[in-house]
Design a protein around this motif. Structure first.
Motif, PDB file in Angstrom:
ATOM      1  N   LYS A 121      28.335  -0.554  39.962  1.00  8.92           N
ATOM      2  CA  LYS A 121      28.581  -1.919  40.434  1.00  8.92           C
ATOM      3  C   LYS A 121      28.012  -2.102  41.835  1.00  8.92           C
ATOM      4  O   LYS A 121      28.077  -1.208  42.673  1.00  8.92           O
ATOM      5  N   GLY A 160      29.529  -7.264  37.171  1.00  5.32           N
ATOM      6  CA  GLY A 160      29.196  -6.800  38.518  1.00  5.32           C
ATOM      7  C   GLY A 160      28.284  -5.596  38.566  1.00  5.32           C
ATOM      8  O   GLY A 160      28.002  -5.072  39.646  1.00  5.32           O
ATOM      9  N   THR A 161      27.812  -5.141  37.407  1.00  4.67           N
ATOM     10  CA  THR A 161      26.905  -3.990  37.362  1.00  4.67           C
ATOM     11  C   THR A 161      25.545  -4.390  37.922  1.00  4.67           C
ATOM     12  O   THR A 161      24.989  -5.421  37.545  1.00  4.67           O
TER      13      THR A 161
END
Length: 134
Positions: A45, A113-114
């Protein structure tokens, strides 16, 4: 227009993890001639951007810290002074102009959110230049 066609994918971008040492981060910046670099956590992330200035402030404000003993300081403990806002992969180019005014690059993430990669300010400016002059 969606930003995905402007994405410089993660496998073509230098980035660091939050667990590496300050010395390793400095070496990454130096090796790639970057003034800032994306930071990701152990799950991949995006957690922020580390700049040369952040490293200098840490060095200046930490008593006893030197180039020789920076390996004992992890990136996660360094205060970041610049916040490079990320965008999701489905954002539109229209959303990018404001960010490009303040950031050399815009980190791109998926819905969880990666970190997927970046869009360079240069590519955003070129896109708008082409569309203004056409």
């Amino acid at each position: 227009m969606e930003i995905s066609s402007f994405l410089l994918p993660k496998d073509q971008v230098a980035y660091i993890t939050s667990t590496i040492s300050m010395r390793e981060a400095l070496e990454q910046l130096e090796n790639h001639y970057y003034s800032a670099i994306p930071i990701i956590d152990e799950e991949g992330k995006y957690v922020g951007t580390l700049s040369e200035g952040d490293l200098l402030w840490k060095l200046k404000n930490t008593e006893g810290l030197s180039f020789e003993n920076m390996t004992g300081v992890t990136v996660s403990t360094i205060q970041r002074h610049v916040h490079n806002e990320s965008v999701e992969i489905h954002a539109q180019m229209e959303d990018m102009l404001t960010l490009a005014a303040d950031q050399n690059f815009v980190p791109v993430v998926d819905s969880s959110g990666t970190f997927l990669g970046i869009i360079r300010r240069k590519d955003i400016i070129e896109y708008y230049t082409r569309n203004i002059t056409d």
